[in-house]
Enzyme design. Structure first.
Site, PDB file in Angstrom:
ATOM      1  N   HIS A 131     -66.181  16.517  64.739  1.00 14.68           N
ATOM      2  CA  HIS A 131     -66.285  17.978  64.674  1.00 14.68           C
ATOM      3  C   HIS A 131     -67.438  18.379  65.604  1.00 14.68           C
ATOM      4  O   HIS A 131     -68.359  17.600  65.820  1.00 14.68           O
ATOM      5  CB  HIS A 131     -66.608  18.342  63.227  1.00 14.68           C
ATOM      6  CG  HIS A 131     -66.664  19.810  62.940  1.00 14.68           C
ATOM      7  ND1 HIS A 131     -67.776  20.575  63.194  1.00 14.68           N
ATOM      8  CD2 HIS A 131     -65.749  20.655  62.395  1.00 14.68           C
ATOM      9  CE1 HIS A 131     -67.541  21.824  62.811  1.00 14.68           C
ATOM     10  NE2 HIS A 131     -66.317  21.902  62.313  1.00 14.68           N
ATOM     11  N   ASP A 208     -70.871  11.806  58.610  1.00 15.57           N
ATOM     12  CA  ASP A 208     -70.494  13.194  58.357  1.00 15.57           C
ATOM     13  C   ASP A 208     -69.452  13.188  57.237  1.00 15.57           C
ATOM     14  O   ASP A 208     -68.283  12.874  57.460  1.00 15.57           O
ATOM     15  CB  ASP A 208     -69.935  13.806  59.651  1.00 15.57           C
ATOM     16  CG  ASP A 208     -69.387  15.209  59.434  1.00 15.57           C
ATOM     17  OD1 ASP A 208     -69.391  15.688  58.277  1.00 15.57           O
ATOM     18  OD2 ASP A 208     -68.949  15.822  60.425  1.00 15.57           O
ATOM     19  N   GLN A 211     -65.672  16.200  55.071  1.00 10.86           N
ATOM     20  CA  GLN A 211     -64.280  16.145  54.601  1.00 10.86           C
ATOM     21  C   GLN A 211     -64.028  14.960  53.674  1.00 10.86           C
ATOM     22  O   GLN A 211     -62.875  14.694  53.310  1.00 10.86           O
ATOM     23  CB  GLN A 211     -63.307  16.064  55.793  1.00 10.86           C
ATOM     24  CG  GLN A 211     -63.377  17.242  56.748  1.00 10.86           C
ATOM     25  CD  GLN A 211     -62.870  18.556  56.143  1.00 10.86           C
ATOM     26  OE1 GLN A 211     -62.299  18.604  55.055  1.00 10.86           O
ATOM     27  NE2 GLN A 211     -63.082  19.650  56.864  1.00 10.86           N
ATOM     28  N   LYS A 234     -66.866  23.434  50.732  1.00  9.63           N
ATOM     29  CA  LYS A 234     -65.585  22.715  50.816  1.00  9.63           C
ATOM     30  C   LYS A 234     -65.295  21.941  49.536  1.00  9.63           C
ATOM     31  O   LYS A 234     -64.292  21.246  49.424  1.00  9.63           O
ATOM     32  CB  LYS A 234     -65.610  21.733  51.996  1.00  9.63           C
ATOM     33  CG  LYS A 234     -65.717  22.414  53.363  1.00  9.63           C
ATOM     34  CD  LYS A 234     -65.627  21.376  54.453  1.00  9.63           C
ATOM     35  CE  LYS A 234     -66.116  21.852  55.799  1.00  9.63           C
ATOM     36  NZ  LYS A 234     -65.333  22.902  56.422  1.00  9.63           N
ATOM     37  N   CYS A 373     -62.573  23.378  65.557  1.00 16.17           N
ATOM     38  CA  CYS A 373     -63.925  22.935  65.983  1.00 16.17           C
ATOM     39  C   CYS A 373     -63.917  21.462  66.381  1.00 16.17           C
ATOM     40  O   CYS A 373     -64.898  20.737  66.110  1.00 16.17           O
ATOM     41  CB  CYS A 373     -64.963  23.194  64.901  1.00 16.17           C
ATOM     42  SG  CYS A 373     -65.125  24.911  64.446  1.00 16.17           S
TER      43      CYS A 373
HETATM   44  N1  C6P Z   1     -64.834  22.034  59.312  1.00 16.59           N
HETATM   45  C1  C6P Z   1     -62.640  23.057  59.349  1.00 16.59           C
HETATM   46  O1  C6P Z   1     -61.868  24.015  59.216  1.00 16.59           O
HETATM   47  P1  C6P Z   1     -69.992  23.451  57.922  1.00 16.59           P
HETATM   48  O2  C6P Z   1     -69.372  24.505  58.788  1.00 16.59           O
HETATM   49  O3  C6P Z   1     -71.429  23.194  58.291  1.00 16.59           O
HETATM   50  O4  C6P Z   1     -69.786  23.705  56.474  1.00 16.59           O
HETATM   51  O5  C6P Z   1     -69.179  22.096  58.194  1.00 16.59           O
HETATM   52  C2  C6P Z   1     -69.080  21.607  59.482  1.00 16.59           C
HETATM   53  C3  C6P Z   1     -68.143  20.437  59.546  1.00 16.59           C
HETATM   54  C4  C6P Z   1     -68.657  19.193  59.867  1.00 16.59           C
HETATM   55  N2  C6P Z   1     -67.873  18.111  59.909  1.00 16.59           N
HETATM   56  C5  C6P Z   1     -66.568  18.184  59.621  1.00 16.59           C
HETATM   57  C6  C6P Z   1     -65.750  16.940  59.657  1.00 16.59           C
HETATM   58  C7  C6P Z   1     -65.987  19.400  59.292  1.00 16.59           C
HETATM   59  O6  C6P Z   1     -64.679  19.455  59.022  1.00 16.59           O
HETATM   60  C8  C6P Z   1     -66.782  20.570  59.276  1.00 16.59           C
HETATM   61  C9  C6P Z   1     -66.184  21.912  58.974  1.00 16.59           C
HETATM   62  C10 C6P Z   1     -64.096  23.242  58.979  1.00 16.59           C
HETATM   63  O7  C6P Z   1     -62.260  21.968  59.740  1.00 16.59           O
HETATM   64  C11 C6P Z   1     -64.668  24.488  59.582  1.00 16.59           C
HETATM   65  S1  C6P Z   1     -64.755  24.418  61.332  1.00 16.59           S
END
Ligand code: C6P
Length: 416
Positions: A131, A208, A211, A234, A373
């Site tokens: 991401h 990370d 997910q 999430k 993203c």
């Molecule tokens: N992905 C998606 O629709 P934040 O925005 O900080 O809560 O998470 C960022 C992030 C980091 N790593 C991974 C693997 C992610 O999937 C995400 C967030 C969302 O896929 C929003 S772009």
């Protein structure tokens, strides 16, 4: 549908009652079918109540007052930290730093650990399936510090090409930072193997977990991660709060991220001394209601059971994968269901993912469309965008049926 699918669905029907938003009708008269959980999940009543209760009964700043409300707020805030620590099996709540989310957690590591440990000649290894949150902070830092950023390539099936690791992980590699479960191809990476390879060359490891933590049991000690990051929103919690777990000796050695109140022990006109971890990294008034909401979300997920959630999503994903593959011209990105988490990203020949999302919305189905993203990953796969259905504990097989019907309809409309 098998008997076990029916049992899974029955429990889900009961769980759905916990989520007020799932009871609503859309303006077009359709019930909401929410399949955009990888972007953000819905919130159960218990999380909404916990935040409401804080604001109604004991709203006060934390760590600052000795009056009753401040003490109650501080106790609830710190109790949330302890719940989060237990949720990922951290050895101590002191190793849980509250941030705004996974993105801020990675930036925190980049700007503190990174500045203290990276320079010309060093390498940071990430992967092609990251991401942007795990790419851009390193690119920004690379421009300032002059280290080299390298990428583990992926195969055409959307899994990491592990054969390249011996070349990419070298004594110059200071950090291997990779996604646990991809938000596009869905791949769940073989963490143990990756961590062992990093350890063999003395590199630190950041995982990370944006997910993974919401969808499967996570044990940071078993994973042996140096850093593990995730976001509350999430995993049934509110936005505006997230987590950085770190190994104690690393957190203690790292300089602070931002300066301000709460992160200091002493300030004079000539300098300051830092507070202990995790407070050293939590400058300013934190997201108090949000932390309490995250604590309630952790309670809720543990009551449902992370193993059950994982099994449920596996059943839904397997079903969705099979049924969606029947739609003419539909291509699923990433590996087979047994190697992936609870999401399916796809393209439909002749239909732009944004148009597809708009058509599915007419049937009440919410999916995400775009590059999610993860632009370098889409570039690697030779596409600009994809659509993505992502599942959670409250989704049912019947909802997948509506999705598949709507996909057939979209396919007909665009190929006529
Ligand atoms: N992905 C998606 O629709 P934040 O925005 O900080 O809560 O998470 C960022 C992030 C980091 N790593 C991974 C693997 C992610 O999937 C995400 C967030 C969302 O896929 C929003 S772009």
């Amino acid at each position: 549908m098998t008997i076990s699918d029916t049992i899974l669905t029955d429990r889900t029907v009961a769980l759905r009652q916990d989520f007020p938003i799932l009871q609503r009708m859309l303006p077009n008269g359709r019930p909401l079918i929410y399949l955009d959980n990888a972007a953000t999940s819905q919130k159960p009543q218990s999380v909404l109540d916990a935040m409401d209760d804080y604001y109604r009964r004991y709203n006060a700043n934390v760590h600052r007052g000795v009056h009753t409300l401040s003490e109650e707020a501080t106790a609830a805030f710190e109790a949330a930290r302890t719940k989060v620590a237990k949720f990922v099996n951290a050895p101590s709540a002191r190793q849980i730093v509250f941030t705004r989310g996974a993105t801020e957690s990675i930036n925190l590591v980049a700007h503190t650990w990174g500045r203290a440990n990276l320079g010309p000649g060093d390498e940071v290894l990430i992967t092609e399936m990251e991401h942007h949150a795990n790419i851009v902070p390193w690119q920004i830092l690379q421009a300032q510090l002059g280290f080299t950023l390298r990428y583990v390539p992926i195969t055409d099936h959307g899994t990491l090409d592990l054969r390249t690791l011996p070349d990419l992980l070298t004594p110059r590699t200071r950090l291997f930072s990779f996604v646990h479960a991809s938000n596009v191809v869905g791949t769940v990476n073989p963490v143990q193997e990756l961590v062992a390879a990093a350890r063999a060359v003395g590199a630190a490891v950041l995982i990370d977990g944006a997910q993974s933590a919401p969808h499967m049991p996570v044990d940071v000690q078993a994973l042996d991660a140096d850093f593990f990051v995730f976001s509350s929103h999430k995993m049934c919690g509110p936005t505006g709060i997230g987590v950085l777990y770190g190994k104690r000796e690393l957190l203690e050695a790292m300089p602070p991220f931002m300066g301000g109140g709460d992160m200091i022990r002493e300030v004079t006109m000539t300098g300051s001394k830092w507070n202990t971890v995790p407070y050293k990294f939590e400058a300013g008034t934190p997201s108090i209601a949000e932390a309490i909401g995250l604590g309630a979300a952790v309670d809720y997920l543990q009551q449902v059971g992370m193993a059950w959630i994982q099994a449920h999503e596996r059943a839904i994903t397997q079903y969705a994968y099979t049924r969606m593959a029947e739609v003419e011209g539909l291509h699923i990105l990433g590996p087979a269901p047994d190697a992936r988490g609870g999401l399916v990203a796809f393209t439909l020949e002749g239909v732009h993912p944004h148009d597809l999302s708009a058509i599915l919305d007419r049937s009440g189905v919410a999916v995400r469309a775009g590059h999610h993203c993860a632009q370098p990953l889409h570039d690697r796969l030779g596409i600009h965008a994809s659509a993505r259905a992502s599942f959670y504990l409250y989704n049912t097989l019947e909802e997948v049926d509506v999705l598949v019907q709507a996909l057939h309809k979209a396919q007909e409309i665009f190929t006529l």
